[in-house]
Design a protein around this motif. Structure first.
Motif, PDB file in Angstrom:
ATOM      1  N   PRO A 256       0.825  -1.226   0.000  1.00 27.32           N
ATOM      2  CA  PRO A 256       0.000   0.000   0.000  1.00 27.32           C
ATOM      3  C   PRO A 256       0.854   1.270   0.000  1.00 27.32           C
ATOM      4  N   GLU A 257       1.987   1.242   0.705  1.00 24.96           N
ATOM      5  CA  GLU A 257       2.840   2.435   0.767  1.00 24.96           C
ATOM      6  C   GLU A 257       3.377   2.801  -0.612  1.00 24.96           C
ATOM      7  N   HIS A 258       3.838   1.793  -1.357  1.00 22.05           N
ATOM      8  CA  HIS A 258       4.364   2.066  -2.696  1.00 22.05           C
ATOM      9  C   HIS A 258       3.259   2.510  -3.659  1.00 22.05           C
ATOM     10  N   ARG A 259       2.094   1.888  -3.556  1.00 25.43           N
ATOM     11  CA  ARG A 259       0.987   2.281  -4.436  1.00 25.43           C
ATOM     12  C   ARG A 259       0.567   3.718  -4.167  1.00 25.43           C
ATOM     13  N   ARG A 260       0.512   4.089  -2.913  1.00 22.89           N
ATOM     14  CA  ARG A 260       0.165   5.471  -2.565  1.00 22.89           C
ATOM     15  C   ARG A 260       1.237   6.435  -3.071  1.00 22.89           C
ATOM     16  N   ALA A 261       2.495   6.050  -2.937  1.00 26.09           N
ATOM     17  CA  ALA A 261       3.585   6.911  -3.392  1.00 26.09           C
ATOM     18  C   ALA A 261       3.530   7.115  -4.908  1.00 26.09           C
ATOM     19  N   MET A 262       3.154   6.071  -5.650  1.00 29.94           N
ATOM     20  CA  MET A 262       3.047   6.221  -7.104  1.00 29.94           C
ATOM     21  C   MET A 262       1.901   7.148  -7.488  1.00 29.94           C
ATOM     22  N   LEU A 263       0.813   7.113  -6.718  1.00 28.78           N
ATOM     23  CA  LEU A 263      -0.282   8.056  -6.970  1.00 28.78           C
ATOM     24  C   LEU A 263       0.173   9.489  -6.716  1.00 28.78           C
ATOM     25  N   LEU A 264       0.972   9.671  -5.661  1.00 30.18           N
ATOM     26  CA  LEU A 264       1.500  10.998  -5.388  1.00 30.18           C
ATOM     27  C   LEU A 264       2.447  11.442  -6.503  1.00 30.18           C
ATOM     28  N   ALA A 265       3.247  10.498  -7.031  1.00 26.13           N
ATOM     29  CA  ALA A 265       4.150  10.814  -8.143  1.00 26.13           C
ATOM     30  C   ALA A 265       3.381  11.161  -9.403  1.00 26.13           C
ATOM     31  N   LEU A 266       2.138  10.750  -9.487  1.00 21.63           N
ATOM     32  CA  LEU A 266       1.288  11.070 -10.636  1.00 21.63           C
ATOM     33  C   LEU A 266       0.650  12.456 -10.492  1.00 21.63           C
ATOM     34  N   PHE A 267       0.190  12.798  -9.268  1.00 21.85           N
ATOM     35  CA  PHE A 267      -0.608  14.012  -9.109  1.00 21.85           C
ATOM     36  C   PHE A 267       0.173  15.234  -8.632  1.00 21.85           C
ATOM     37  N   ILE A 268       1.240  15.053  -7.875  1.00 18.56           N
ATOM     38  CA  ILE A 268       1.998  16.231  -7.423  1.00 18.56           C
ATOM     39  C   ILE A 268       2.613  16.991  -8.598  1.00 18.56           C
ATOM     40  N   PRO A 269       3.064  16.325  -9.671  1.00 19.76           N
ATOM     41  CA  PRO A 269       3.637  17.079 -10.799  1.00 19.76           C
ATOM     42  C   PRO A 269       2.623  17.754 -11.723  1.00 19.76           C
ATOM     43  N   LEU A 270       1.365  17.869 -11.316  1.00 16.04           N
ATOM     44  CA  LEU A 270       0.359  18.478 -12.197  1.00 16.04           C
ATOM     45  C   LEU A 270       0.800  19.839 -12.738  1.00 16.04           C
ATOM     46  N   MET A 271       1.491  20.626 -11.931  1.00 19.71           N
ATOM     47  CA  MET A 271       1.900  21.964 -12.365  1.00 19.71           C
ATOM     48  C   MET A 271       2.859  21.935 -13.550  1.00 19.71           C
ATOM     49  N   ASN A 272       3.512  20.792 -13.784  1.00 20.52           N
ATOM     50  CA  ASN A 272       4.385  20.691 -14.960  1.00 20.52           C
ATOM     51  C   ASN A 272       3.612  20.943 -16.247  1.00 20.52           C
ATOM     52  N   GLY A 273       2.338  20.545 -16.260  1.00 21.03           N
ATOM     53  CA  GLY A 273       1.541  20.713 -17.467  1.00 21.03           C
ATOM     54  C   GLY A 273       1.417  22.164 -17.880  1.00 21.03           C
ATOM     55  N   SER A 274       1.142  23.044 -16.905  1.00 26.35           N
ATOM     56  CA  SER A 274       0.982  24.462 -17.204  1.00 26.35           C
ATOM     57  C   SER A 274       2.308  25.207 -17.156  1.00 26.35           C
ATOM     58  N   GLY A 275       3.314  24.608 -16.530  1.00 28.84           N
ATOM     59  CA  GLY A 275       4.614  25.252 -16.425  1.00 28.84           C
ATOM     60  C   GLY A 275       5.526  24.880 -17.564  1.00 28.84           C
ATOM     61  N   TYR A 276       6.122  23.724 -17.469  1.00 31.03           N
ATOM     62  CA  TYR A 276       7.117  23.316 -18.462  1.00 31.03           C
ATOM     63  C   TYR A 276       6.521  23.249 -19.872  1.00 31.03           C
ATOM     64  N   TYR A 277       5.347  22.662 -20.000  1.00 35.17           N
ATOM     65  CA  TYR A 277       4.823  22.356 -21.334  1.00 35.17           C
ATOM     66  C   TYR A 277       3.980  23.467 -21.946  1.00 35.17           C
ATOM     67  N   VAL A 278       3.470  24.407 -21.143  1.00 34.13           N
ATOM     68  CA  VAL A 278       2.713  25.530 -21.688  1.00 34.13           C
ATOM     69  C   VAL A 278       3.512  26.824 -21.586  1.00 34.13           C
ATOM     70  N   LEU A 279       3.991  27.139 -20.384  1.00 36.96           N
ATOM     71  CA  LEU A 279       4.699  28.397 -20.186  1.00 36.96           C
ATOM     72  C   LEU A 279       5.976  28.477 -21.011  1.00 36.96           C
ATOM     73  N   PHE A 280       6.617  27.339 -21.261  1.00 35.99           N
ATOM     74  CA  PHE A 280       7.886  27.358 -21.989  1.00 35.99           C
ATOM     75  C   PHE A 280       7.792  26.715 -23.375  1.00 35.99           C
ATOM     76  N   SER A 281       7.444  25.427 -23.441  1.00 35.84           N
ATOM     77  CA  SER A 281       7.438  24.747 -24.734  1.00 35.84           C
ATOM     78  C   SER A 281       6.420  25.336 -25.706  1.00 35.84           C
ATOM     79  N   TYR A 282       5.219  25.646 -25.203  1.00 38.33           N
ATOM     80  CA  TYR A 282       4.153  26.152 -26.071  1.00 38.33           C
ATOM     81  C   TYR A 282       4.175  27.669 -26.237  1.00 38.33           C
ATOM     82  N   MET A 283       4.873  28.371 -25.352  1.00 40.17           N
ATOM     83  CA  MET A 283       4.798  29.831 -25.330  1.00 40.17           C
ATOM     84  C   MET A 283       5.139  30.501 -26.666  1.00 40.17           C
ATOM     85  N   PRO A 284       6.196  30.085 -27.386  1.00 39.53           N
ATOM     86  CA  PRO A 284       6.448  30.757 -28.669  1.00 39.53           C
ATOM     87  C   PRO A 284       5.271  30.663 -29.639  1.00 39.53           C
ATOM     88  N   THR A 285       4.641  29.501 -29.706  1.00 41.31           N
ATOM     89  CA  THR A 285       3.472  29.340 -30.574  1.00 41.31           C
ATOM     90  C   THR A 285       2.314  30.209 -30.100  1.00 41.31           C
TER      91      THR A 285
END
Length: 452
Positions: A256-285
């Motif tokens: 259970p500890e590892h399964r919970r940790a993997m869920l956290l590894a999935l949801f804590i990086p949500l800000m990457n979507g609007s940060g790395y991939y929109v603010l930087f990669s998509y910004m020139p377009t």
């Protein structure tokens, strides 16, 4: 646990102990990790920066917006291969070593990126051209899936106590410097990244290939540096004691500890979507769109300036997380992004170059509090026996769902719902990260665990 999972060793293997590398080798370790990250992220990011040129060269469509949708669809599809790369490279990395897999992935992405640079065009071979382009993009995605977790695990397991946040943050600087390099390369080539130049013959007809062919010398340098380094002390000690897992992925799902940790590894990086991939990669377009109307060169300068800002801020955030803890720094960044995203995009939307730079740089500094810390937080969720596999799977599923799809989503939604779609996406992902990180037990001031 099931009998297919190798038990913890009978001999003395400390469950909570960090076997940090000698101080004299830290510089070599950081160089190896950062050079590889730089090569991987340049190769991965240049695809987005060259989206307009790729649309012209590889897709026979009547409008540029439709071509961009097809290119960004290919960009998004590649992210769904990342979890496969994370699983295969992660399992092998937990079984045979981190260093071997880091050498493999850097060669794979270099070959794939250079391959894009030598592909025949749609005019030459028809639909085979975009099919080959997407195939090579999938190879890039597989490689990046194995890189992020491997490089961050490698750096963290070599780091001395009290400096894991700072040392792993250097790799994030490398990732944004890679984007900056891609931006500057695209800016330099921008006079030849339009239909008239590409179809006009001469230098312009093949100039778009140069940013991809740069992967060849970069890959050789990265391969040379990585092949000469040793594996991590944590992995070496576990291997010597017979404590390696025979099936790390199955073991990661077994508790259970590892399964919970993997869920956290999935949801804590949500800000990457609007940060790395929109603010930087998509910004020139985004900046070149009808709503704002910047030239290609101006759009890339705005992005480049924000990349400089985040590269300066990252090590301060990494060091701050060593003192205050990962949880406080990421939560603070998420709150700041939720509050600041709409005002910052309002500055960008004015169409003023100076205000766009100001707004983008504010968001970049805010996002530094997330990107500098997210990887070491996830590393610390897992023990050495399953770290590469479990971390890679959770994080890359997150990147596929919320990151790689973001440029495609923005390209589709902005014409229908307006220019503030990226700002609203930033607010939503920041609140998601905040909710997830609030449930974490912070291990910033505890040693890395080798076993559960």
């Amino acid at each position: 646990m099931t009998d297919t999972i190798s038990p913890a060793p009978a001999g003395p293997v400390p469950a909570d102990h960090t076997h940090a590398a000698p101080s004299g080798s830290i510089r070599k370790v950081v160089l190896a990790g950062c050079v590889g990250i730089f090569v991987e992220l340049y190769d991965n990011g240049i695809f987005a920066f060259m989206a307009t040129a790729l649309a012209i060269v590889f897709f026979d469509v009547s409008t540029s917006s439709d071509a961009l949708l097809l290119v960004f669809a290919g960009y998004a599809i590649s992210f769904f291969v990342r979890p496969l790369g994370a699983v295969i490279c992660g399992v092998l990395g937990d079984k045979i070593g981190r260093q071997k897999m880091l050498v493999f992935v850097i060669m794979l992405i270099s070959v794939a990126t250079a391959g894009i640079g030598v592909l025949p065009t749609y005019a030459a071979i028809g639909v085979a051209a975009p099919a080959l382009l997407i195939s090579l993009r999938l190879a890039q995605g597989f490689s990046v899936g194995g890189e992020a977790a491997g490089a961050m695990t490698f750096l963290a397991e070599h780091s001395p106590e009290g400096k894991r946040g700072l040392i792993t943050s250097y790799a994030q600087i490398a990732s944004f410097l890679a984007l900056l390099t891609g931006t500057l390369v695209a800016f330099t080539m921008s006079p030849w990244l339009n239909a008239s130049a590409i179809h006009g013959g001469g230098f312009g007809s093949w100039a778009w290939r140069i940013p991809f062919l740069i992967a060849i010398p970069m890959g050789l340098i990265g391969w040379y540096i990585r092949r000469a380094i040793s594996d991590t002390p944590n992995f070496g000690k576990l291997k010597e004691s017979g404590g390696l897992s025979r099936n790390p992925l199955k073991e990661a799902f077994a508790t259970p500890e590892h399964r919970r940790a993997m869920l956290l590894a999935l949801f804590i990086p949500l800000m990457n979507g609007s940060g790395y991939y929109v603010l930087f990669s998509y910004m020139p377009t985004f900046l070149k769109g009808d709503k704002i109307g910047f030239s290609t060169g101006t759009a890339l300068i705005v992005t480049a300036t924000s990349l400089v800002a985040i590269s300066i801020a990252i090590p301060f955030m990494g060091a701050l997380s060593d003192k205050l803890g990962r949880k406080k720094v990421i939560a603070g960044a998420a709150i700041a992004m939720a509050v600041g995203a709409i005002p910052c995009y309002a500055l960008i939307a004015t169409g003023s170059f100076a205000l766009a730079v100001f707004g983008a740089c504010i968001m970049a500094v805010i996002f530094a509090g997330h990107t500098a810390v997210i990887h070491i937080l996830i590393v610390e969720l897992f023990p050495t026996r399953v770290r590469y596999s479990a971390y890679g799977l959770g994080y890359n599923i997150s990147s596929a769902l919320f990151g790689g799809t973001a440029p495609l989503l923005m390209t589709w939604l902005i014409p229908h719902f307006g220019i503030y779609v990226p700002a609203l996406y930033a607010v939503a992902t920041a609140l998601g990260t905040l909710a997830a990180v609030s449930t974490v037990t912070d291990r910033a001031h505890l040693p890395l665990r080798d076993t559960l």
